[in-house]
Design a protein around this motif. Structure first.
Motif, mmCIF file in Angstrom:
data_model
loop_
_atom_site.group_PDB
_atom_site.id
_atom_site.type_symbol
_atom_site.label_atom_id
_atom_site.label_comp_id
_atom_site.label_asym_id
_atom_site.label_seq_id
_atom_site.Cartn_x
_atom_site.Cartn_y
_atom_site.Cartn_z
ATOM 1 N N GLU A 138 22.592 -24.800 -2.548
ATOM 2 C CA GLU A 138 23.239 -24.784 -3.864
ATOM 3 C C GLU A 138 22.788 -25.962 -4.713
ATOM 4 N N LEU B 165 15.982 -13.704 -8.309
ATOM 5 C CA LEU B 165 17.319 -14.170 -7.918
ATOM 6 C C LEU B 165 17.284 -15.602 -7.395
ATOM 7 N N TYR C 234 15.490 -17.910 -8.752
ATOM 8 C CA TYR C 234 15.090 -18.738 -9.886
ATOM 9 C C TYR C 234 13.603 -19.095 -9.867
ATOM 10 N N HIS D 103 22.219 -5.006 -9.659
ATOM 11 C CA HIS D 103 22.606 -6.284 -9.053
ATOM 12 C C HIS D 103 23.530 -7.024 -10.010
ATOM 13 N N LYS D 104 24.635 -7.532 -9.482
ATOM 14 C CA LYS D 104 25.667 -8.154 -10.312
ATOM 15 C C LYS D 104 25.190 -9.413 -11.032
ATOM 16 N N ASP D 105 24.125 -10.063 -10.531
ATOM 17 C CA ASP D 105 23.651 -11.310 -11.130
ATOM 18 C C ASP D 105 22.573 -11.091 -12.181
ATOM 19 N N LEU D 106 22.197 -9.823 -12.426
ATOM 20 C CA LEU D 106 21.120 -9.526 -13.361
ATOM 21 C C LEU D 106 21.629 -8.780 -14.590
ATOM 22 N N ARG E 40 18.190 -13.158 -14.968
ATOM 23 C CA ARG E 40 19.470 -13.560 -14.389
ATOM 24 C C ARG E 40 20.511 -13.735 -15.499
ATOM 25 N N LYS E 41 21.775 -13.433 -15.192
ATOM 26 C CA LYS E 41 22.855 -13.636 -16.162
ATOM 27 C C LYS E 41 23.034 -15.109 -16.514
ATOM 28 N N ASP E 42 22.805 -15.979 -15.530
ATOM 29 C CA ASP E 42 23.037 -17.402 -15.755
ATOM 30 C C ASP E 42 21.780 -18.156 -16.145
ATOM 31 N N TYR E 43 20.681 -17.417 -16.398
ATOM 32 C CA TYR E 43 19.459 -18.094 -16.849
ATOM 33 C C TYR E 43 18.690 -17.153 -17.770
#
Length: 276
Positions: free
Chosen positions: A74, A139, A141, A154-157, A260-263
């Motif tokens: 992490e 995923l 990064y 995918h939940k993160d995309l 990615r949702k966060d990037y």
């Protein structure tokens, strides 16, 4: 010890844990094997715990190493994200693009050309492989965006854009042919779709040939070696449109440009509108 050195030690630790090998981690990190060993020993000294057991196949985590691994992973990811965001703080300095081979053949050149014209100073990096490998890097990064055949699920995309692929099952014309599927790669979405289609029809004893060249694939189909599932643009590109029997199959696959949702890339607005 400064925080940068600490994050580097953790990065080495994570790489060794993932590879289960000092030598393979050294290759991945572009370090010498002795450098990796030294850094692991340094981290173990700092923490006061042995982190790896040596085994014939390489190394495995100790109990203490297993506890450290998720925390270290992490931290390493957050440091990498921070570095990337700082690098692209005011503009998109670099864009790392993943793509399957079908999309390399179909639209990557057009995509590169449009990006170069719109953002002439942006550095582009590319990675081509099958969907599973591309998704893994995205995923993790290691990529900013990727062309994925079919729904990413995918939940993160998130999907930035999607493109219609005019796909056909191609067979020889007026020629008996082998019960063989011809595909680019085993992990390719097009092959998995065609294999599933054949099984649903009750064809369970087909063989498969993998050929990493679309022109050769189509030539093999024409020669009666089997059938394939290919984009019309690729069929047209190699002048096989009138040489093969083309059949539309249900459940058309589309290509999705994802991130990615966060990037989310700074040029996301442009990517959502681009036509390919």
């Amino acid at each position: 010890m400064d925080s940068n050195m600490e994050s580097t030690l953790l990065k080495v630790f994570v790489s060794v844990a993932n590879k289960k090998s000092i030598s393979l981690a050294a290759l991945e990190l572009n370090f010498t094997q002795s450098n990796v060993t030294l850094r692991i020993k340094q981290l173990e000294k700092n923490l006061g715990y042995l982190l790896f057991h040596r085994v014939p196949s390489g190394v495995i985590l100790t109990k203490e190493g297993e506890k450290l691994y998720p925390l270290a992973s992490e931290i390493v990811k957050k440091v990498e994200i921070a570095e990337l965001k700082m690098k692209n703080l005011t503009h998109q300095e670099t864009l790392r693009i993943g793509s399957g081979q079908a999309n390399v053949a179909l639209r990557l050149l057009s995509f590169i050309d449009k990006l170069n014209k719109k953002y002439p100073n942006m550095q582009l990096e590319f990675y081509a492989n099958a969907n599973p490998q591309i998704l893994e890097k995205l995923l993790d990064y290691k990529l900013d965006i990727a062309f994925i055949t079919g729904e990413p699920n995918h939940k993160d995309l998130i999907v930035l854009n999607k493109f219609y692929d005019d796909l056909y099952m191609v067979e020889p014309k007026n020629l008996e042919y082998n019960n063989t599927l011809i595909a680019y790669k085993q992990d390719s979405t097009h092959y998995k779709f065609l294999a599933s289609h054949e099984k649903e029809r009750g064809n369970l004893d087909f063989k498969t040939i993998f050929i990493e060249n679309y022109e050769v694939m189509l030539g093999c189909v024409k020669a009666g070696m089997g059938k394939a599932y290919v984009s019309k643009m690729i069929i047209d590109k190699y002048f096989y449109t009138n040489e093969l029997k083309l059949t539309k199959l249900p459940n058309e696959l589309e290509t999705h440009l994802v991130c990615r949702k966060d990037y989310i890339p700074m040029i996301a607005t442009y990517l959502k509108k681009i036509k390919l």
